[in-house]
Motif scaffolding. Sequence first.
Motif, PDB file in Angstrom:
ATOM      1  N   HIS A  77      80.228  95.245  25.957  1.00  0.00           N
ATOM      2  CA  HIS A  77      80.125  96.573  25.616  1.00  0.00           C
ATOM      3  C   HIS A  77      79.045  97.056  25.012  1.00  0.00           C
ATOM      4  CE1 HIS A  77      80.940 100.428  23.618  1.00  0.00           C
ATOM      5  NE2 HIS A  77      81.716 100.835  24.767  1.00  0.00           N
ATOM      6  N   ALA A  78      78.929  96.224  23.916  1.00  0.00           N
ATOM      7  CA  ALA A  78      77.354  96.366  22.887  1.00  0.00           C
ATOM      8  C   ALA A  78      76.277  96.003  23.745  1.00  0.00           C
ATOM      9  CB  ALA A  78      77.677  95.319  21.737  1.00  0.00           C
ATOM     10  N   GLY A  79      76.282  95.188  24.542  1.00  0.00           N
ATOM     11  CA  GLY A  79      75.400  94.790  25.410  1.00  0.00           C
ATOM     12  C   GLY A  79      74.973  95.895  26.422  1.00  0.00           C
ATOM     13  N   PHE A  80      75.850  96.377  27.081  1.00  0.00           N
ATOM     14  CA  PHE A  80      75.882  97.407  28.075  1.00  0.00           C
ATOM     15  C   PHE A  80      75.030  98.755  27.505  1.00  0.00           C
ATOM     16  CE2 PHE A  80      79.362  95.765  31.080  1.00  0.00           C
ATOM     17  CZ  PHE A  80      78.396  94.875  31.386  1.00  0.00           C
ATOM     18  N   ALA A  81      75.329  98.789  26.303  1.00  0.00           N
ATOM     19  CA  ALA A  81      75.107 100.145  25.557  1.00  0.00           C
ATOM     20  C   ALA A  81      73.596 100.096  25.309  1.00  0.00           C
ATOM     21  CB  ALA A  81      75.738 100.242  24.103  1.00  0.00           C
ATOM     22  N   LYS A  82      72.977  98.781  25.003  1.00  0.00           N
ATOM     23  CA  LYS A  82      71.696  98.631  24.735  1.00  0.00           C
ATOM     24  C   LYS A  82      70.733  98.111  25.817  1.00  0.00           C
ATOM     25  CE  LYS A  82      69.051  95.513  21.395  1.00  0.00           C
ATOM     26  NZ  LYS A  82      68.763  96.839  20.432  1.00  0.00           N
ATOM     27  N   ALA A  83      71.226  97.896  27.071  1.00  0.00           N
ATOM     28  CA  ALA A  83      70.438  97.553  28.045  1.00  0.00           C
ATOM     29  C   ALA A  83      69.850  98.662  28.948  1.00  0.00           C
ATOM     30  CB  ALA A  83      71.353  97.142  29.285  1.00  0.00           C
ATOM     31  N   GLU A  84      68.633  98.433  29.201  1.00  0.00           N
ATOM     32  CA  GLU A  84      67.482  99.659  29.571  1.00  0.00           C
ATOM     33  C   GLU A  84      67.230  99.177  30.931  1.00  0.00           C
ATOM     34  OE1 GLU A  84      64.464  99.856  26.801  1.00  0.00           O
ATOM     35  OE2 GLU A  84      65.681 100.507  25.179  1.00  0.00           O
ATOM     36  N   GLY A  85      67.431  98.153  31.505  1.00  0.00           N
ATOM     37  CA  GLY A  85      66.956  97.565  33.054  1.00  0.00           C
ATOM     38  C   GLY A  85      67.718  98.309  34.231  1.00  0.00           C
ATOM     39  N   ASN A  86      66.989  98.564  35.295  1.00  0.00           N
ATOM     40  CA  ASN A  86      67.608  99.211  36.328  1.00  0.00           C
ATOM     41  C   ASN A  86      68.781  98.368  36.928  1.00  0.00           C
ATOM     42  OD1 ASN A  86      65.598 101.215  36.269  1.00  0.00           O
ATOM     43  ND2 ASN A  86      64.230 100.045  37.464  1.00  0.00           N
ATOM     44  N   VAL A  87      68.602  96.947  36.960  1.00  0.00           N
ATOM     45  CA  VAL A  87      69.642  96.379  37.230  1.00  0.00           C
ATOM     46  C   VAL A  87      69.974  95.358  36.069  1.00  0.00           C
ATOM     47  CG1 VAL A  87      70.630  94.357  38.501  1.00  0.00           C
ATOM     48  CG2 VAL A  87      68.832  96.069  39.513  1.00  0.00           C
ATOM     49  N   ILE A  88      71.368  95.233  35.753  1.00  0.00           N
ATOM     50  CA  ILE A  88      72.121  94.444  34.646  1.00  0.00           C
ATOM     51  C   ILE A  88      72.837  93.177  35.094  1.00  0.00           C
ATOM     52  CG2 ILE A  88      73.437  94.513  32.533  1.00  0.00           C
ATOM     53  CD1 ILE A  88      71.541  97.155  32.831  1.00  0.00           C
ATOM     54  N   ILE A  89      72.226  92.058  34.696  1.00  0.00           N
ATOM     55  CA  ILE A  89      73.074  90.899  35.109  1.00  0.00           C
ATOM     56  C   ILE A  89      73.891  90.399  33.672  1.00  0.00           C
ATOM     57  CG2 ILE A  89      72.495  88.360  35.633  1.00  0.00           C
ATOM     58  CD1 ILE A  89      71.618  90.127  37.913  1.00  0.00           C
ATOM     59  N   THR A  90      74.816  90.135  34.125  1.00  0.00           N
ATOM     60  CA  THR A  90      75.669  89.430  32.984  1.00  0.00           C
ATOM     61  C   THR A  90      75.967  87.842  33.417  1.00  0.00           C
ATOM     62  OG1 THR A  90      77.874  89.789  33.992  1.00  0.00           O
ATOM     63  CG2 THR A  90      77.059  91.562  32.268  1.00  0.00           C
ATOM     64  N   MET A  91      75.800  87.051  32.400  1.00  0.00           N
ATOM     65  CA  MET A  91      75.842  85.602  32.495  1.00  0.00           C
ATOM     66  C   MET A  91      76.459  84.807  31.476  1.00  0.00           C
ATOM     67  SD  MET A  91      71.954  84.315  33.090  1.00  0.00           S
ATOM     68  CE  MET A  91      72.481  82.708  33.650  1.00  0.00           C
ATOM     69  N   ASP A  92      77.030  83.579  31.215  1.00  0.00           N
ATOM     70  CA  ASP A  92      77.466  83.016  30.226  1.00  0.00           C
ATOM     71  C   ASP A  92      76.277  82.299  29.724  1.00  0.00           C
ATOM     72  OD1 ASP A  92      80.127  84.078  30.376  1.00  0.00           O
ATOM     73  OD2 ASP A  92      81.015  82.397  31.523  1.00  0.00           O
ATOM     74  N   ALA A  93      76.423  81.714  28.335  1.00  0.00           N
ATOM     75  CA  ALA A  93      75.256  80.864  27.605  1.00  0.00           C
ATOM     76  C   ALA A  93      75.895  79.560  27.619  1.00  0.00           C
ATOM     77  CB  ALA A  93      75.346  81.510  26.223  1.00  0.00           C
ATOM     78  N   ASP A  94      76.697  79.134  28.504  1.00  0.00           N
ATOM     79  CA  ASP A  94      77.016  77.762  28.432  1.00  0.00           C
ATOM     80  C   ASP A  94      76.314  76.734  29.403  1.00  0.00           C
ATOM     81  OD1 ASP A  94      78.304  78.399  30.589  1.00  0.00           O
ATOM     82  OD2 ASP A  94      80.240  78.311  29.634  1.00  0.00           O
ATOM     83  N   LEU A  95      75.477  77.389  30.271  1.00  0.00           N
ATOM     84  CA  LEU A  95      74.580  76.792  31.183  1.00  0.00           C
ATOM     85  C   LEU A  95      75.477  76.421  32.415  1.00  0.00           C
ATOM     86  CD1 LEU A  95      72.273  74.281  29.222  1.00  0.00           C
ATOM     87  CD2 LEU A  95      71.675  76.438  30.137  1.00  0.00           C
ATOM     88  N   GLN A  96      76.748  76.926  32.513  1.00  0.00           N
ATOM     89  CA  GLN A  96      77.428  76.964  33.555  1.00  0.00           C
ATOM     90  C   GLN A  96      76.982  77.932  34.874  1.00  0.00           C
ATOM     91  OE1 GLN A  96      81.297  76.631  31.682  1.00  0.00           O
ATOM     92  NE2 GLN A  96      81.463  74.879  33.291  1.00  0.00           N
ATOM     93  N   ASP A  97      76.488  79.125  34.445  1.00  0.00           N
ATOM     94  CA  ASP A  97      75.836  79.974  35.363  1.00  0.00           C
ATOM     95  C   ASP A  97      74.245  79.839  35.598  1.00  0.00           C
ATOM     96  OD1 ASP A  97      78.275  81.467  35.566  1.00  0.00           O
ATOM     97  OD2 ASP A  97      77.924  82.543  33.808  1.00  0.00           O
ATOM     98  N   ASN A  98      73.949  79.590  36.727  1.00  0.00           N
ATOM     99  CA  ASN A  98      72.662  79.279  37.227  1.00  0.00           C
ATOM    100  C   ASN A  98      71.777  80.577  37.283  1.00  0.00           C
ATOM    101  OD1 ASN A  98      70.408  78.262  38.422  1.00  0.00           O
ATOM    102  ND2 ASN A  98      71.457  76.874  39.673  1.00  0.00           N
TER     103      ASN A  98
END
Length: 317
Positions: A77-98
Amino acid sequence: MNLSIVIPLLNEEESLTELHQWIVSVMHTNNYTYEIIFIDDGSTDKSWNIIENLSAENQNVKGIRFLKNFGKSQALHAGFAKAEGNVIITMDADLQDNPEEIPELYKMIVNDNFDLVSGWKKKRYDSVVSKNLPSKLFNWAARRTSGVQLNDFNCGLKAYKNIVVKNIEVSGEMHRYIPVLAKNSGFSKIGEKVVKHQARKYGETKFGMERFVNGFLDLITIWFLSRFGKRPMHLFGALGSVMFVIGFLSTTIIITVKLIKLYSGLQTILVTQNPLFYIALTTMIIGTQLFLAGFLGEIILRTKNNEERYKISKTIN
């Protein structure tokens, strides 16, 4: 700006630098303008220090730090409020998402005009008993209940149009159901893409079996909210009215039979000695309570204020 990469994290100091380098390499290869937003959800290791160092080296890196662990939904929720890009990508920080999947996800949003694209980790490296089988059952129940035909609701790798993340409320533990929230908000073009699942390289998973129990409970909640969230009286009022009428009619019949027997001179018992009288009375009371619950729900909906959901101690712009 082309892309905002939103990454919630908790105690991922080992993987942050490598993840940052990987993302930057993908961004440069594809000539994207971008920002990377790390949301530190109350880490107790050196994660925030690493984010500060990365921001000092790369002006595209931004950060949000919570005072304590509030959960992944609040971080998103906090990240979405701050995001300014035309496309938003969410991913985890554990390197399991490529991060190599980002360009294709981006194209599906921009070129194919999807509102949201969810990753599907078709081939997983998790334990079959503890993760895969419960996940399959969970996803089946989510599809049946929500009507959103995705194979992997839990995948953290997703892409959104900016307008989508600005018009949904991710609260509680509802991050698993963002596609459902998006659908309920009117964004119906939801796609899915098979993505690579990387084996965890550092540390241990932050989620146990309890996430599936919580997930099913949240699924019931989101089903209720999607059907009756804006009109609770339609559920509680209807159930309450039916139960009250049944109880009232039952009580009326019991008393009428009593009066008929008295008038006819037949032997009878006190109304209060009839067990059915108490069942009918209880039904009337429960019906009244349900009706009041719906009425109070309608009042709350019309007077509610936004609650404080998390506290931020530091930000990097």
